[in-house]
Design a protein around this motif. Structure first.
Motif, PDB file in Angstrom:
ATOM      1  N   MET A   1      -5.307 -21.498 -71.072  1.00  0.00           N
ATOM      2  CA  MET A   1      -6.350 -21.469 -72.091  1.00  0.00           C
ATOM      3  C   MET A   1      -6.137 -20.346 -73.100  1.00  0.00           C
ATOM      4  O   MET A   1      -7.066 -19.969 -73.833  1.00  0.00           O
ATOM      5  CB  MET A   1      -7.720 -21.313 -71.419  1.00  0.00           C
ATOM      6  N   VAL A   2      -4.908 -19.820 -73.204  1.00  0.00           N
ATOM      7  CA  VAL A   2      -4.609 -18.729 -74.133  1.00  0.00           C
ATOM      8  C   VAL A   2      -4.945 -19.125 -75.572  1.00  0.00           C
ATOM      9  O   VAL A   2      -5.680 -18.412 -76.276  1.00  0.00           O
ATOM     10  CB  VAL A   2      -3.127 -18.311 -74.039  1.00  0.00           C
ATOM     11  N   ILE A   3      -4.397 -20.235 -76.051  1.00  0.00           N
ATOM     12  CA  ILE A   3      -4.581 -20.603 -77.454  1.00  0.00           C
ATOM     13  C   ILE A   3      -6.031 -20.956 -77.779  1.00  0.00           C
ATOM     14  O   ILE A   3      -6.562 -20.473 -78.794  1.00  0.00           O
ATOM     15  CB  ILE A   3      -3.609 -21.733 -77.851  1.00  0.00           C
ATOM     16  N   PRO A   4      -6.731 -21.768 -76.966  1.00  0.00           N
ATOM     17  CA  PRO A   4      -8.147 -22.006 -77.275  1.00  0.00           C
ATOM     18  C   PRO A   4      -8.968 -20.722 -77.329  1.00  0.00           C
ATOM     19  O   PRO A   4      -9.824 -20.553 -78.205  1.00  0.00           O
ATOM     20  CB  PRO A   4      -8.607 -22.912 -76.128  1.00  0.00           C
ATOM     21  N   THR A   5      -8.686 -19.800 -76.412  1.00  0.00           N
ATOM     22  CA  THR A   5      -9.438 -18.539 -76.392  1.00  0.00           C
ATOM     23  C   THR A   5      -9.132 -17.697 -77.620  1.00  0.00           C
ATOM     24  O   THR A   5     -10.034 -17.116 -78.234  1.00  0.00           O
ATOM     25  CB  THR A   5      -9.103 -17.747 -75.113  1.00  0.00           C
ATOM     26  N   LEU A   6      -7.871 -17.619 -78.009  1.00  0.00           N
ATOM     27  CA  LEU A   6      -7.502 -16.850 -79.198  1.00  0.00           C
ATOM     28  C   LEU A   6      -8.088 -17.477 -80.463  1.00  0.00           C
ATOM     29  O   LEU A   6      -8.479 -16.760 -81.396  1.00  0.00           O
ATOM     30  CB  LEU A   6      -5.977 -16.766 -79.316  1.00  0.00           C
TER      31      LEU A   6
ATOM     32  N   GLY B   1       3.336 -24.011 -72.423  1.00  0.00           N
ATOM     33  CA  GLY B   1       4.262 -23.017 -72.980  1.00  0.00           C
ATOM     34  C   GLY B   1       3.646 -21.634 -73.091  1.00  0.00           C
ATOM     35  O   GLY B   1       4.221 -20.639 -72.624  1.00  0.00           O
ATOM     36  N   PRO B   2       2.454 -21.522 -73.715  1.00  0.00           N
ATOM     37  CA  PRO B   2       1.806 -20.208 -73.774  1.00  0.00           C
ATOM     38  C   PRO B   2       1.510 -19.626 -72.396  1.00  0.00           C
ATOM     39  O   PRO B   2       1.580 -18.404 -72.210  1.00  0.00           O
ATOM     40  CB  PRO B   2       0.502 -20.506 -74.533  1.00  0.00           C
ATOM     41  N   ALA B   3       1.181 -20.480 -71.437  1.00  0.00           N
ATOM     42  CA  ALA B   3       0.914 -19.988 -70.075  1.00  0.00           C
ATOM     43  C   ALA B   3       2.177 -19.379 -69.463  1.00  0.00           C
ATOM     44  O   ALA B   3       2.116 -18.333 -68.815  1.00  0.00           O
ATOM     45  CB  ALA B   3       0.397 -21.130 -69.199  1.00  0.00           C
ATOM     46  N   LEU B   4       3.316 -20.039 -69.683  1.00  0.00           N
ATOM     47  CA  LEU B   4       4.573 -19.497 -69.168  1.00  0.00           C
ATOM     48  C   LEU B   4       4.880 -18.143 -69.817  1.00  0.00           C
ATOM     49  O   LEU B   4       5.286 -17.189 -69.128  1.00  0.00           O
ATOM     50  CB  LEU B   4       5.719 -20.475 -69.440  1.00  0.00           C
ATOM     51  N   ALA B   5       4.692 -18.062 -71.138  1.00  0.00           N
ATOM     52  CA  ALA B   5       4.922 -16.804 -71.840  1.00  0.00           C
ATOM     53  C   ALA B   5       3.957 -15.721 -71.346  1.00  0.00           C
ATOM     54  O   ALA B   5       4.337 -14.552 -71.186  1.00  0.00           O
ATOM     55  CB  ALA B   5       4.757 -17.010 -73.350  1.00  0.00           C
TER      56      ALA B   5
ATOM     57  N   LEU C   1      -5.827 -10.573 -73.987  1.00  0.00           N
ATOM     58  CA  LEU C   1      -6.655 -11.269 -72.987  1.00  0.00           C
ATOM     59  C   LEU C   1      -6.190 -10.924 -71.569  1.00  0.00           C
ATOM     60  O   LEU C   1      -5.815 -11.813 -70.787  1.00  0.00           O
ATOM     61  CB  LEU C   1      -6.574 -12.785 -73.206  1.00  0.00           C
ATOM     62  N   PRO C   2      -6.184  -9.653 -71.200  1.00  0.00           N
ATOM     63  CA  PRO C   2      -5.634  -9.252 -69.896  1.00  0.00           C
ATOM     64  C   PRO C   2      -6.402  -9.819 -68.701  1.00  0.00           C
ATOM     65  O   PRO C   2      -5.856  -9.939 -67.604  1.00  0.00           O
ATOM     66  CB  PRO C   2      -5.732  -7.722 -69.932  1.00  0.00           C
ATOM     67  N   ASN C   3      -7.658 -10.189 -68.909  1.00  0.00           N
ATOM     68  CA  ASN C   3      -8.483 -10.679 -67.806  1.00  0.00           C
ATOM     69  C   ASN C   3      -8.658 -12.199 -67.824  1.00  0.00           C
ATOM     70  O   ASN C   3      -9.523 -12.735 -67.136  1.00  0.00           O
ATOM     71  CB  ASN C   3      -9.861 -10.006 -67.849  1.00  0.00           C
ATOM     72  N   LEU C   4      -7.828 -12.886 -68.610  1.00  0.00           N
ATOM     73  CA  LEU C   4      -7.931 -14.342 -68.705  1.00  0.00           C
ATOM     74  C   LEU C   4      -7.597 -14.974 -67.357  1.00  0.00           C
ATOM     75  O   LEU C   4      -6.518 -14.749 -66.798  1.00  0.00           O
ATOM     76  CB  LEU C   4      -6.975 -14.862 -69.784  1.00  0.00           C
ATOM     77  N   SER C   5      -8.520 -15.767 -66.836  1.00  0.00           N
ATOM     78  CA  SER C   5      -8.326 -16.345 -65.499  1.00  0.00           C
ATOM     79  C   SER C   5      -7.381 -17.544 -65.513  1.00  0.00           C
ATOM     80  O   SER C   5      -6.674 -17.793 -64.541  1.00  0.00           O
ATOM     81  CB  SER C   5      -9.672 -16.757 -64.905  1.00  0.00           C
TER      82      SER C   5
END
Length: 522
Positions: A305-310, A62-66, A297-301
């Protein structure tokens, strides 16, 4: 081993201990192992249903889609917010009654007995095994990624360790282990995601600050049509995005089995209340964090992994580890339920039904455990060598399952005329349409979401097929009517009847009194 990893290991061992503690309680009968003796109350029913429904998709897909599409992703959350209410309200009471009247212990056995057809069982079993397996593979991939980030282990080792715990308590503790670990993890999920979201919004200046930042990066992130207006004017895609979680739960075998395991029909009212509150707190947060990730996180590959990184951005390692337990909770609560359901189908619906009809209850429980173990091992192998994106795999698998079973399950308790030909046509048309639509990328051509197309063809299949099949037996039609529950006369009609009959009732009472007095005098 660092402190945050120690905390997470303790969490995993705690869940393992909780699951294993139920092992003695589920060895008595197949009913205990597969349905927990139909003993679940409102709160447990609500949280196991919701935590099972949400899966690792909500923390990663879900976060990846957003992150990729902006506010378009919120359509999925809007449907999800009402999914539990629709599911419990439409199917809850009637399916609980009907499953007990039929003596069915699994959703697939339920379909066979309701539609009086072995062919229905065979087709439903094939669809379930294939796409439940695909669904659980997505959870395994999510588990590997999450644990790789948390522990520093390589993906393969992290995957084996995490899934090993899930398999262990599911095999030993059965359905009760699954639902009670789901209950605990449902609480952890909502606390964890809320904590991360609150910190994200504070850091970025609330929703207003978030939207201003998104507009500065790319104004189309704020559009309901997706980044770069990718879905502009495609209301068929929007409707499909809403419906896939608003109604799909009524077609997922590992979710609808919760209706069958409730203590009674009275459980439904409380479960609706608890699940709807839980949903409103939880379902929007992962998508909002996806938006926060676009800004921070503009450079997140890897968008998944949005939530773990945040979590590690906002919190020190120890607290982040506790919060990321919520991510594993989502993954584990879905994985164990799917493993349990797959094992049930293989043992109860295939082994006992076709291979060994005289199998004892103890042997069916043993076979179910072995099947759970086997599916888990295969899932780990597939997840290691074929890791597709979590979002795509979950949407595809849940969409096909929903398109296969939503119409048959609803018709089973609302229509006395729905028959085996209709349900076979519905399952095949629904599943086939979704598969063809997805593989052929027909959504880009037609502007219609694969799930919406599948729903339309599934309904059409039921309507057309019913015309060619024989009606259900009189006994089955009577059971469907009985499953609808007691009929209550509307208050206004009841009041009118009482008013109209009151003179007659008074005259009868007077007459009986006079007769009684005459008898006494004589």
């Amino acid at each position: 081993m660092n402190l945050d990893m120690i905390i997470f290991v303790i969490y995993m061992l705690g869940l393992l201990a909780l699951g294993i503690s139920f092992s003695r309680k589920v060895n008595k009968s197949v009913d205990d192992y597969i349905l927990g003796g139909r003993s679940l109350g409102p709160a447990v029913t609500a949280l196991t249903m919701q935590s099972t429904s949400m899966s690792g998709y909500m923390f990663m897909g879900g976060p990846a889609l957003a992150f990729q599409q902006g506010w378009y992703a919120i359509w999925y959350a809007i449907g999800d917010a009402g999914g539990s209410i629709i599911n419990l309200s439409v199917l809850g009471k009637r399916m609980r009654r009907m499953s007990e009247l039929l003596g069915a212990l699994s959703p697939i056995e339920y379909l066979e007995k309701r539609y009086e057809s072995v062919a229905v069982k065979v087709v439903a079993s094939l669809i379930s095994i294939v796409f439940l397996s695909a669904y659980v593979f997505a959870q395994f991939i999510a588990a590997g990624k999450a644990l790789e980030s948390l522990t520093g282990f390589n993906y393969e080792l992290a995957l084996i360790l995490g899934i090993g715990v899930i398999i262990a308590y599911t095999v030993t503790g059965g359905y009760l282990a699954v639902v009670w670990t789901d209950f605990v993890q449902g609480i952890i999920m909502v606390l964890g995601i809320t904590g991360i979201m609150v910190m994200g919004l504070i850091h970025i200046g609330g929703l207003s600050g978030l939207n201003e930042s998104l507009a500065a990066i790319d104004p189309t992130y704020l559009s309901i049509w997706g980044k770069d207006l990718a879905y502009y004017g495609q209301w068929g895609m929007v409707l499909g995005a809403i419906l896939i979680y608003a109604i799909t739960y009524m077609g997922l075998p590992h979710v609808v089995v919760r209706h069958m395991s409730m203590k009674s029909t009275k459980t439904v009212k409380g479960a609706v209340l608890v699940s709807s509150i839980w949903n409103q707190i939880f379902v929007f947060a992962p998508y909002v964090l996806g938006f926060v990730g676009i800004v921070m996180l503009p450079n997140l590959s890897d968008p998944e992994m949005v939530i773990p990184t945040l979590a590690y951005t906002f919190f020190p390692g120890v607290i982040a580890a506790i919060l990321l337990s919520a991510l594993m909770a989502a993954i584990m609560s879905t994985s164990d339920s799917i493993l349990m359901q797959t094992g049930t189908i293989l043992s109860r619906d295939i082994y006992q039904r076709f291979i060994n009809k005289e199998a004892s209850q103890a042997k069916v429980v043993l076979v179910s455990r072995l099947c759970v173990l086997a599916v888990g091992v295969v899932g780990v192998i597939v997840a290691i060598y074929q890791p597709p994106t979590i979002f795509a795999l979950v949407i595809f698998a849940s969409g096909v399952l929903g398109n296969s079973f939503i119409v048959p399950y609803i018709a089973s308790v609302y229509s006395t005329k729905a028959n085996k030909v209709g349900v076979l046509c519905s399952m095949i048309a629904g599943a086939g349409t979704n598969i063809i639509w997805t593989v052929g990328a027909l959504d880009t051509v037609t502007g219609i979401h694969p799930f919406l197309a599948g729903v339309i063809f599934s309904i059409a299949g039921m309507l057309v097929g019913n015309r060619f099949g024989n009606p259900p037996s009189d006994e089955m039609q009577a059971l469907v009517e009985k499953a609808k529950g007691p009929r209550q006369i509307p208050k206004n009609i009841n009041k009118s009847i009482s008013f109209d009959l009151s003179p007659e009732a008074k005259n009868i009472s007077t007459h009986l009194q006079s007769v009684r007095l005459n008898n006494v005098e004589n």
